[in-house]
Design an enzyme around this catalytic site. Structure first.
Site, PDB file in Angstrom:
ATOM      1  N   ALA A   1       4.935  12.957  -9.222  1.00  0.00           N
ATOM      2  CA  ALA A   1       5.619  12.183 -10.116  1.00  0.00           C
ATOM      3  C   ALA A   1       4.636  10.985 -10.448  1.00  0.00           C
ATOM      4  O   ALA A   1       4.559  10.458 -11.634  1.00  0.00           O
ATOM      5  CB  ALA A   1       6.783  11.406  -9.379  1.00  0.00           C
TER       6      ALA A   1
ATOM      7  N   CYS B   1       7.041  11.360  -5.557  1.00  0.00           N
ATOM      8  CA  CYS B   1       6.008  12.089  -5.017  1.00  0.00           C
ATOM      9  C   CYS B   1       4.845  12.052  -5.639  1.00  0.00           C
ATOM     10  O   CYS B   1       4.828  11.193  -6.738  1.00  0.00           O
ATOM     11  CB  CYS B   1       6.520  13.533  -4.580  1.00  0.00           C
ATOM     12  SG  CYS B   1       6.589  14.332  -6.330  1.00  0.00           S
TER      13      CYS B   1
ATOM     14  N   ARG C   1      11.884   9.191 -18.113  1.00  0.00           N
ATOM     15  CA  ARG C   1      11.161   8.063 -17.832  1.00  0.00           C
ATOM     16  C   ARG C   1      11.199   7.553 -19.246  1.00  0.00           C
ATOM     17  O   ARG C   1      11.209   6.313 -19.263  1.00  0.00           O
ATOM     18  CB  ARG C   1       9.784   8.473 -17.449  1.00  0.00           C
ATOM     19  CG  ARG C   1       9.124   7.123 -17.112  1.00  0.00           C
ATOM     20  CD  ARG C   1       8.153   7.370 -16.080  1.00  0.00           C
ATOM     21  NE  ARG C   1       7.078   6.139 -15.961  1.00  0.00           N
ATOM     22  CZ  ARG C   1       5.799   5.840 -16.670  1.00  0.00           C
ATOM     23  NH1 ARG C   1       5.592   6.805 -17.264  1.00  0.00           N
ATOM     24  NH2 ARG C   1       5.159   4.946 -16.371  1.00  0.00           N
TER      25      ARG C   1
ATOM     26  N   HIS D   1      -0.660   8.088  -8.741  1.00  0.00           N
ATOM     27  CA  HIS D   1      -1.360   7.069  -9.703  1.00  0.00           C
ATOM     28  C   HIS D   1      -2.809   7.064  -9.426  1.00  0.00           C
ATOM     29  O   HIS D   1      -3.480   7.180 -10.241  1.00  0.00           O
ATOM     30  CB  HIS D   1      -0.813   5.558  -9.391  1.00  0.00           C
ATOM     31  CG  HIS D   1       0.416   5.398  -9.568  1.00  0.00           C
ATOM     32  ND1 HIS D   1       1.250   4.556  -8.365  1.00  0.00           N
ATOM     33  CD2 HIS D   1       1.120   6.108 -10.314  1.00  0.00           C
ATOM     34  CE1 HIS D   1       2.513   4.511  -9.157  1.00  0.00           C
ATOM     35  NE2 HIS D   1       2.490   5.435 -10.133  1.00  0.00           N
TER      36      HIS D   1
HETATM   37  S1  CFN Z   1       5.673   4.513 -10.587  1.00  0.00           S
HETATM   38 FE1  CFN Z   1       5.393   2.574 -11.715  1.00  0.00          FE
HETATM   39  S2  CFN Z   1       4.073   2.553 -13.431  1.00  0.00           S
HETATM   40  S3  CFN Z   1       5.042   0.742 -10.675  1.00  0.00           S
HETATM   41 FE2  CFN Z   1       6.567   0.497 -11.985  1.00  0.00          FE
HETATM   42  S4  CFN Z   1       5.911  -0.497 -13.685  1.00  0.00           S
HETATM   43 FE3  CFN Z   1       8.619   1.985 -11.808  1.00  0.00          FE
HETATM   44  S5  CFN Z   1       9.125   3.334 -10.580  1.00  0.00           S
HETATM   45 MO1  CFN Z   1       9.928   4.087 -12.334  1.00  0.00          MO
HETATM   46  S6  CFN Z   1       8.392   5.216 -13.183  1.00  0.00           S
HETATM   47 FE4  CFN Z   1       8.151   3.171 -13.815  1.00  0.00          FE
HETATM   48 FE5  CFN Z   1       6.202   1.650 -13.898  1.00  0.00          FE
HETATM   49 FE6  CFN Z   1       4.178   0.595 -12.540  1.00  0.00          FE
HETATM   50 FE7  CFN Z   1       7.387   3.827 -11.444  1.00  0.00          FE
HETATM   51  S7  CFN Z   1       7.278   2.585 -15.680  1.00  0.00           S
HETATM   52  S8  CFN Z   1      10.013   2.089 -13.340  1.00  0.00           S
HETATM   53  S9  CFN Z   1       8.606  -0.481 -11.167  1.00  0.00           S
HETATM   54  N1  CFN Z   1       7.139   2.123 -12.198  1.00  0.00           N
END
Ligand code: CFN
Length: 541
Positions: A58, A55, A89, A190
């Site tokens: 998150a 969401c 995380r 984000h």
């Molecule tokens: S929201 Fe992002 S910030 S998009 Fe990526 S690399 Fe995943 S889903 Mo989990 S929390 Fe994580 Fe990053 Fe970018 Fe999320 S560190 S693994 S693929 N991710």
């Protein structure tokens, strides 16, 4: 095993017509004969489908804002929103020369723990009181308030609470209206985080750039399992001054001074591209997409960075560090490669890793037969970016000595380990360079599956049809895939492992993957639903 259009069609035929029509646009077979193969992305999940997405809260608190280590991040909402996101995380942080241990709040969890009475009468007074307590007890450099769903529904004015608290305490209190229901996924969060940090934090610091240094930031690197520290090691060895990793192990002060860099590297484009673009517009700082996952991709990214500055000294130093690292990791990687060669993988992660890890899996000789994203946008599936050129006076730049001192011996050793001549090495190097960021779809082969916003039905069916040797995804689908007899690795937090980035990370990843592939346990698994002898009373016991 590859898959056919007919098989995909059959899988979709279980859906009602309207759903089928929708899902067809999110599930495609790679076909390079079609000039511009399009996938629908970043649209609303069909209600009732069990999506893997998160969401807005998150994406805002969990992903972008939460890792800032010397701020206290208060989750304004019921306790579950913060408790279930606490530490999962694995974004690591530690004290450093500007942040003493008592100012590192990353391991802690702060929430207003809204109760029924707060929902009925409003939670803003409770929030204001909590900020006072937090400031009194912890003395953070700044505070954030992240709202979860009920806050937006009942209309608590967190912005007014933040403003009043700033006046009471004389520190910045940032409020994020990142209620979970906003947007279609964590991607909206984000964006909310990026906008607020850009408007209120970035550029507010007073640090000045040393014109003799090559100063860089890494944006979209969150130090999961220590990834950022490995990148810091490599980039500092080459001679860059790493101003800030945003936001993995980052401090509030460093983010305030984010604007003093010559170049922004963008590791996770999805979560941070807004800041990269806004900084280019506001401060004229160019940005470069990089991929530090896998030896080949890391090499290519390092070469591209050096190319941006166009300084012979820097280019040479880059080659030295690459050679030194290759000499160190290649022999062990080759051993793991023997185990991994020819094995197939299914990878489904958030918005950037499915592409990045393709490079590392290819280094190990593995084929990615299904790849997809939970919440990526179209540009994450496609295309690449032009490499910027930065005007600089290379003669005046300071590149500190490399430790341990590099020498011809190490450089030569690298070639020996790679079993190739200097000419071959140079030829290979030139081929690898400028290839790191093609995009997920362009790098896939015909007949491989591209999957957007997967759900449980599709994941299970694809696993059944393709029987990959390894499944890389999240905690929600990991265990069911285990029960289907396929080893699964958590690609968000790396289970309990890492770092996986850079040269050292490649080695750790290769070891983890090889271990998963050789363990005999998966052949012994019978899924409970396939065990005919298992009676109902057994399963209730
Ligand atoms: S929201 Fe992002 S910030 S998009 Fe990526 S690399 Fe995943 S889903 Mo989990 S929390 Fe994580 Fe990053 Fe970018 Fe999320 S560190 S693994 S693929 N991710």
């Amino acid at each position: 095993m590859s898959i056919t259009e007919e098989q995909l069609e059959e899988m979709l035929s279980r859906y009602p017509d309207k759903v089928k029509k929708n899902r067809k646009k999110h599930l495609i077979l790679k076909n390079s004969a079609e000039a511009c193969q399009q996938i629908e992305a970043n649209t609303r999940t069909i209600p009732g489908i069990i999506s893997q997405r998160g969401c807005a809260y998150a994406g805002c608190k969990g992903v972008v804002v939460g890792p800032i280590k010397d701020m206290v991040h208060i989750v304004h909402g019921p306790v579950g929103c913060s408790y279930y996101a606490w530490g999962t995380r694995r974004n690591k942080a530690r004290a450093d020369d500007t942040t003493p241990p008592e100012k590192v709040f990353t391991p802690l969890c702060f929430t207003t723990d809204m109760q029924e009475s707060d929902i009925v009468f409003g939670g803003d007074k409770k929030l204001a009181k909590m900020i006072d307590q937090v400031v009194e007890i912890f003395h953070p450099r700044a505070v954030s308030i992240c709202a979860t769903c009920p806050v937006g529904l009942i209309g608590d004015d967190i912005n007014a609470v933040a403003k009043a608290a700033e006046e009471r305490h004389g520190i910045q209190v940032l409020s994020f209206n990142c209620e979970g229901y906003k947007g279609v996924s964590q991607s909206a969060g984000h964006h909310i985080a990026n906008n607020n940090l850009m408007e209120h934090v970035i550029g507010k610091g007073t640090a000045e750039k040393n014109p003799d240094d090559y100063v860089i930031n890494i944006l979209g690197e969150y130090n999961i399992g220590g990834d950022g520290w490995e990148l810091e090691r490599i980039l500092k060895d080459i001679g860059y001054t790493l101003n800030c990793i945003m936001t993995g192990d980052a401090s509030y002060e460093k983010i305030r001074n984010l604007h003093i860099a010559d170049l922004n590297l963008v590791q996770c484009h999805r979560s941070i591209n807004y800041i990269a673009e806004m900084m280019e517009t506001k401060y004229g700082i160019p940005w470069l997409k990089v991929n530090f996952i896998g030896v080949t991709a890391t090499m290519a990214s390092l070469r591209e960075i050096a190319q941006c500055f166009n300084d012979e000294k820097l280019i040479e130093r880059t080659e030295m560090v690459i050679a030194r690292e290759l000499a160190r990791v290649t022999p062990a990687l080759e051993q793991y490669r023997k185990i991994c060669q020819g094995k197939t993988a299914f990878i489904f992660v958030g918005g950037s890793r499915s592409h990045h890890y393709q490079a590392l899996l290819r280094d190990l000789g593995m084929d990615v037969v299904v790849a997809g994203y939970e919440f990526a946008h179209r540009d994450d599936y496609e295309g690449r970016q032009v490499i910027p050129t930065i005007k600089s006076d290379a003669d005046s730049k300071n590149i500190p000595e490399l430790h341990p001192t590099p020498d011809e011996e190490l450089y030569q050793e690298a070639h020996v380990h790679l079993k190739m001549s200097k000419e071959k090495y140079d030829e290979l190097s030139s081929r690898i360079a400028f290839n790191s960021y093609q995009g997920m779809i362009p790098e896939m082969k015909d007949g491989e599956v591209i999957l957007d916003d997967a759900n449980h039905h599709e994941v299970e069916e694809l696993i059944r049809m393709i029987k990959p040797d390894l499944f890389f995804s999240g905690v929600r689908d990991k265990y069911i895939v285990h029960k289907m007899g396929v080893p699964a690795k958590q690609m968000h937090s790396y289970d309990y492992s890492g770092p996986y980035a850079g040269f050292n990370g490649s080695l750790i990843f290769a070891e983890d993957v090889a271990n998963a592939l050789v363990t005999p346990a998966w052949k012994l698994v019978t899924a409970p639903w396939e065990d005919q002898n298992r009676s109902r009373s057994d399963s209730n016991a």
